[in-house]
Design a protein around this motif. Structure first.
Motif, PDB file in Angstrom:
ATOM      1  N   ARG A   1       0.841  -1.198   0.000  1.00 55.45           N
ATOM      2  CA  ARG A   1       0.000   0.000   0.000  1.00 55.45           C
ATOM      3  C   ARG A   1       0.879   1.252   0.000  1.00 55.45           C
ATOM      4  O   ARG A   1       1.540   1.559   0.998  1.00 55.45           O
ATOM      5  N   ILE A   2       0.869   1.968  -1.117  1.00 56.09           N
ATOM      6  CA  ILE A   2       1.639   3.207  -1.239  1.00 56.09           C
ATOM      7  C   ILE A   2       0.887   4.335  -0.537  1.00 56.09           C
ATOM      8  O   ILE A   2      -0.275   4.604  -0.829  1.00 56.09           O
ATOM      9  N   VAL A   3       1.575   4.992   0.389  1.00 53.19           N
ATOM     10  CA  VAL A   3       0.998   6.127   1.118  1.00 53.19           C
ATOM     11  C   VAL A   3       1.477   7.448   0.511  1.00 53.19           C
ATOM     12  O   VAL A   3       0.685   8.373   0.298  1.00 53.19           O
ATOM     13  N   CYS A   4       2.774   7.545   0.250  1.00 55.21           N
ATOM     14  CA  CYS A   4       3.359   8.762  -0.331  1.00 55.21           C
ATOM     15  C   CYS A   4       3.684   8.494  -1.791  1.00 55.21           C
ATOM     16  O   CYS A   4       4.597   7.712  -2.098  1.00 55.21           O
ATOM     17  N   ARG A   5       2.962   9.131  -2.681  1.00 55.98           N
ATOM     18  CA  ARG A   5       3.161   8.889  -4.112  1.00 55.98           C
ATOM     19  C   ARG A   5       4.408   9.583  -4.649  1.00 55.98           C
ATOM     20  O   ARG A   5       5.019   9.116  -5.606  1.00 55.98           O
ATOM     21  N   CYS A   6       4.786  10.707  -4.036  1.00 58.41           N
ATOM     22  CA  CYS A   6       5.978  11.411  -4.514  1.00 58.41           C
ATOM     23  C   CYS A   6       7.243  10.578  -4.296  1.00 58.41           C
ATOM     24  O   CYS A   6       8.116  10.512  -5.158  1.00 58.41           O
ATOM     25  N   GLU A   7       7.357   9.957  -3.126  1.00 59.21           N
ATOM     26  CA  GLU A   7       8.568   9.227  -2.758  1.00 59.21           C
ATOM     27  C   GLU A   7       8.358   7.707  -2.778  1.00 59.21           C
ATOM     28  O   GLU A   7       9.286   6.956  -2.472  1.00 59.21           O
ATOM     29  N   ASN A   8       7.154   7.261  -3.126  1.00 54.95           N
ATOM     30  CA  ASN A   8       6.838   5.823  -3.164  1.00 54.95           C
ATOM     31  C   ASN A   8       7.102   5.137  -1.818  1.00 54.95           C
ATOM     32  O   ASN A   8       7.769   4.100  -1.747  1.00 54.95           O
TER      33      ASN A   8
ATOM     34  N   PHE B   1      -0.773  15.394  -0.024  1.00 55.61           N
ATOM     35  CA  PHE B   1      -1.653  14.249  -0.229  1.00 55.61           C
ATOM     36  C   PHE B   1      -1.526  13.210   0.888  1.00 55.61           C
ATOM     37  O   PHE B   1      -2.508  12.628   1.311  1.00 55.61           O
ATOM     38  N   CYS B   2      -0.304  12.967   1.366  1.00 57.98           N
ATOM     39  CA  CYS B   2      -0.102  11.819   2.252  1.00 57.98           C
ATOM     40  C   CYS B   2      -0.221  12.140   3.737  1.00 57.98           C
ATOM     41  O   CYS B   2      -0.384  11.227   4.550  1.00 57.98           O
ATOM     42  N   MET B   3      -0.146  13.409   4.141  1.00 53.03           N
ATOM     43  CA  MET B   3      -0.131  13.710   5.570  1.00 53.03           C
ATOM     44  C   MET B   3      -1.363  13.190   6.320  1.00 53.03           C
ATOM     45  O   MET B   3      -1.220  12.611   7.405  1.00 53.03           O
ATOM     46  N   PRO B   4      -2.583  13.349   5.803  1.00 51.12           N
ATOM     47  CA  PRO B   4      -3.727  12.798   6.539  1.00 51.12           C
ATOM     48  C   PRO B   4      -3.624  11.288   6.745  1.00 51.12           C
ATOM     49  O   PRO B   4      -3.983  10.775   7.815  1.00 51.12           O
ATOM     50  N   ARG B   5      -3.127  10.579   5.745  1.00 56.15           N
ATOM     51  CA  ARG B   5      -2.983   9.135   5.874  1.00 56.15           C
ATOM     52  C   ARG B   5      -1.898   8.791   6.890  1.00 56.15           C
ATOM     53  O   ARG B   5      -2.047   7.846   7.674  1.00 56.15           O
ATOM     54  N   VAL B   6      -0.795   9.552   6.899  1.00 56.59           N
ATOM     55  CA  VAL B   6       0.250   9.338   7.901  1.00 56.59           C
ATOM     56  C   VAL B   6      -0.319   9.553   9.302  1.00 56.59           C
ATOM     57  O   VAL B   6      -0.042   8.781  10.232  1.00 56.59           O
ATOM     58  N   MET B   7      -1.127  10.581   9.480  1.00 54.53           N
ATOM     59  CA  MET B   7      -1.746  10.838  10.778  1.00 54.53           C
ATOM     60  C   MET B   7      -2.655   9.682  11.185  1.00 54.53           C
ATOM     61  O   MET B   7      -2.673   9.272  12.360  1.00 54.53           O
ATOM     62  N   GLU B   8      -3.408   9.164  10.246  1.00 51.42           N
ATOM     63  CA  GLU B   8      -4.287   8.022  10.544  1.00 51.42           C
ATOM     64  C   GLU B   8      -3.483   6.815  11.017  1.00 51.42           C
ATOM     65  O   GLU B   8      -3.862   6.134  11.979  1.00 51.42           O
ATOM     66  N   ILE B   9      -2.363   6.555  10.342  1.00 56.84           N
ATOM     67  CA  ILE B   9      -1.525   5.400  10.703  1.00 56.84           C
ATOM     68  C   ILE B   9      -0.901   5.611  12.080  1.00 56.84           C
ATOM     69  O   ILE B   9      -0.872   4.693  12.916  1.00 56.84           O
ATOM     70  N   LEU B  10      -0.389   6.813  12.348  1.00 58.50           N
ATOM     71  CA  LEU B  10       0.167   7.112  13.667  1.00 58.50           C
ATOM     72  C   LEU B  10      -0.872   6.905  14.762  1.00 58.50           C
ATOM     73  O   LEU B  10      -0.603   6.269  15.790  1.00 58.50           O
ATOM     74  N   ALA B  11      -2.078   7.443  14.547  1.00 58.87           N
ATOM     75  CA  ALA B  11      -3.136   7.318  15.558  1.00 58.87           C
ATOM     76  C   ALA B  11      -3.490   5.858  15.780  1.00 58.87           C
ATOM     77  O   ALA B  11      -3.658   5.405  16.933  1.00 58.87           O
ATOM     78  N   ARG B  12      -3.609   5.104  14.726  1.00 59.25           N
ATOM     79  CA  ARG B  12      -3.964   3.677  14.849  1.00 59.25           C
ATOM     80  C   ARG B  12      -2.874   2.884  15.572  1.00 59.25           C
ATOM     81  O   ARG B  12      -3.159   2.122  16.501  1.00 59.25           O
ATOM     82  N   GLU B  13      -1.622   3.072  15.166  1.00 60.51           N
ATOM     83  CA  GLU B  13      -0.539   2.265  15.712  1.00 60.51           C
ATOM     84  C   GLU B  13      -0.183   2.664  17.145  1.00 60.51           C
ATOM     85  O   GLU B  13       0.283   1.831  17.927  1.00 60.51           O
ATOM     86  N   LEU B  14      -0.393   3.927  17.497  1.00 60.18           N
ATOM     87  CA  LEU B  14      -0.103   4.401  18.852  1.00 60.18           C
ATOM     88  C   LEU B  14      -1.322   4.360  19.752  1.00 60.18           C
ATOM     89  O   LEU B  14      -1.249   4.736  20.933  1.00 60.18           O
ATOM     90  N   ASN B  15      -2.456   3.934  19.189  1.00 66.04           N
ATOM     91  CA  ASN B  15      -3.718   3.844  19.933  1.00 66.04           C
ATOM     92  C   ASN B  15      -4.081   5.198  20.550  1.00 66.04           C
ATOM     93  O   ASN B  15      -4.376   5.308  21.741  1.00 66.04           O
ATOM     94  N   ARG B  16      -4.049   6.215  19.713  1.00 69.53           N
ATOM     95  CA  ARG B  16      -4.359   7.563  20.155  1.00 69.53           C
ATOM     96  C   ARG B  16      -5.405   8.178  19.251  1.00 69.53           C
ATOM     97  O   ARG B  16      -5.596   7.753  18.106  1.00 69.53           O
ATOM     98  N   ASP B  17      -6.057   9.199  19.747  1.00 72.08           N
ATOM     99  CA  ASP B  17      -6.989   9.950  18.925  1.00 72.08           C
ATOM    100  C   ASP B  17      -6.203  10.729  17.866  1.00 72.08           C
ATOM    101  O   ASP B  17      -5.129  11.265  18.139  1.00 72.08           O
TER     102      ASP B  17
END
Length: 375
Positions: free
Chosen positions: A283-290, A327-343
């Motif tokens: 799953r590619i999150v950042c399209r600029c840097e792959n 483009f990718c920052m919201p998805r990065v935030m979602e992954i951080l919140a999920r993996e750290l179990n935080r809002d």
């Protein structure tokens, strides 16, 4: 080191300013990523038992019966040795326990980061002749294929003054054009500033305090501090050995990090094998840097792992490309919140106070959040 003539210079750098008549060529010079080096060292230290306490501002230091007590807002630490490597704030730390022995003048340097499409213009680190404030404005490729132009060198009164300025960037631009007349500044994707720790002693300060036994200053480490860091570390080890000669080498020392995969650099066969082990690498999150979700998750769960958007950016580069996270920052935030179990509202861009989500749209509500750890 070797002096080269104009013809040799143009063979190395075809787009160099035609007015350049020669150069001093350092054959063994190299380029690394300073963030990745520092993070790798912190991770390896934790792999070997070091505990890392971030956002722990030192409030006081005392010594009694050969033992230091260091107090922060949240913790108390005790040790027989303190190594003061506080950068631009090293003098403040020294003055908490010892007589004032030096001052640190913060020197701000500002940079342009150009898109990877500019990478063909320069092939080496190109400096101009140094001046009294340092090596001056350089133009260099980065390890990831961008071009870096900068810095200037301005003394500032604030040791957190990392904002960029119009005057500073204009200076960098004009000086850079003396080396390469066709720098494509229209391909700028980011600008930033950092602070160098300029000591009033004129040189690195690497020594035990003459006033306080066991208190070691490693201060004023300006350029070329990064290149000198392995040698500095060896010198500090010698100082520690002199203070506590009973210390023994760790025979169980782990010398290597767990492998980190850079998905875009793998062969197709290696990519397929990795995806079969962990589908998140598909799953590619950042399209600029792959950059893949698998790389981001790995960066979170390593020792000294990332907890902020910029922490992820500095480790595995989502947000480093042309769109700078658009483009990718919201998805990065979602992954951080999920993996750290935080809002998700508690996920910060970088340091405390840099919240990204401040409320919900179409309501008057404001999100309450807890400050996260800088990483």
């Amino acid at each position: 080191m070797e002096l080269i003539n104009q013809e040799q210079l143009r063979n190395f750098e075809p787009q160099i300013n035609p007015a350049a008549t020669g150069a001093l060529y350092a054959k063994t010079a190299g380029i690394i990523s300073p963030w990745e080096l520092a993070i790798a060292l912190a991770e390896n230290a934790m792999d070997n038992g070091v505990k890392l306490f971030l956002n722990s501002v030192v409030q006081s230091i005392h010594k009694e019966n050969s033992v230091f007590t260091v107090k922060t807002a949240t913790s108390v630490f005790r040790s027989k040795i303190i190594i003061n490597a506080a950068g631009v704030q090293a003098a403040k730390i020294n003055d908490m326990i010892a007589r004032p022995a030096f001052k640190i003048i913060p020197r701000r340097g500002e940079y342009y980061v150009l898109d990877k499409t500019a990478s063909g213009m320069v092939h080496h680190v190109v400096f101009q002749p140094p001046g009294k404030l340092g090596k001056g404005v350089l133009i260099t490729p980065t390890v990831h294929g961008n071009v870096l132009v900068g810095p200037n060198s301005d003394s500032v009164p604030d040791d957190e003054a990392i904002e960029t300025t119009a005057a500073g960037l204009d200076y960098v631009r004009q000086k850079g054009l003396r080396s390469f007349q066709n720098i494509p500044f229209h391909k700028t994707i980011n600008i930033f500033a950092g602070l160098r720790a300029e000591p009033d002693t004129g040189d690195f300060i690497i020594a035990e305090s003459p006033d306080v036994k066991g208190f070691i200053n490693v201060a004023g480490i300006k350029s070329p501090g990064l290149s000198a860091s392995p040698a500095i570390a060896e010198l500090v080890v010698e100082l520690v050995d002199g203070i506590l000669p009973s210390l023994k080498p760790n025979t169980d020392f782990i010398a290597h990090r767990r492998k980190a995969y850079h998905f875009a650099e793998l062969s197709n066969a290696e990519k397929t094998a990795l995806i079969n082990i962990d589908p998140r690498y598909a799953r590619i999150v950042c399209r600029c840097e792959n950059i893949t979700e698998g790389e981001i998750v790995d960066a979170i769960h390593r020792n000294a792992g990332a907890t902020t958007v910029d922490g992820i950016k500095r480790r595995v580069r989502p947000g480093m490309g042309r769109c700078q996270g658009g483009f990718c920052m919201p998805r990065v935030m979602e992954i951080l919140a999920r993996e750290l179990n935080r809002d998700m509202a508690s996920i910060l861009k970088d340091r405390p106070g840099s919240q990204i989500i401040t409320g919900t749209t179409k309501t008057n509500s404001v999100v309450e959040y807890e400050e996260a750890t800088i990483a």
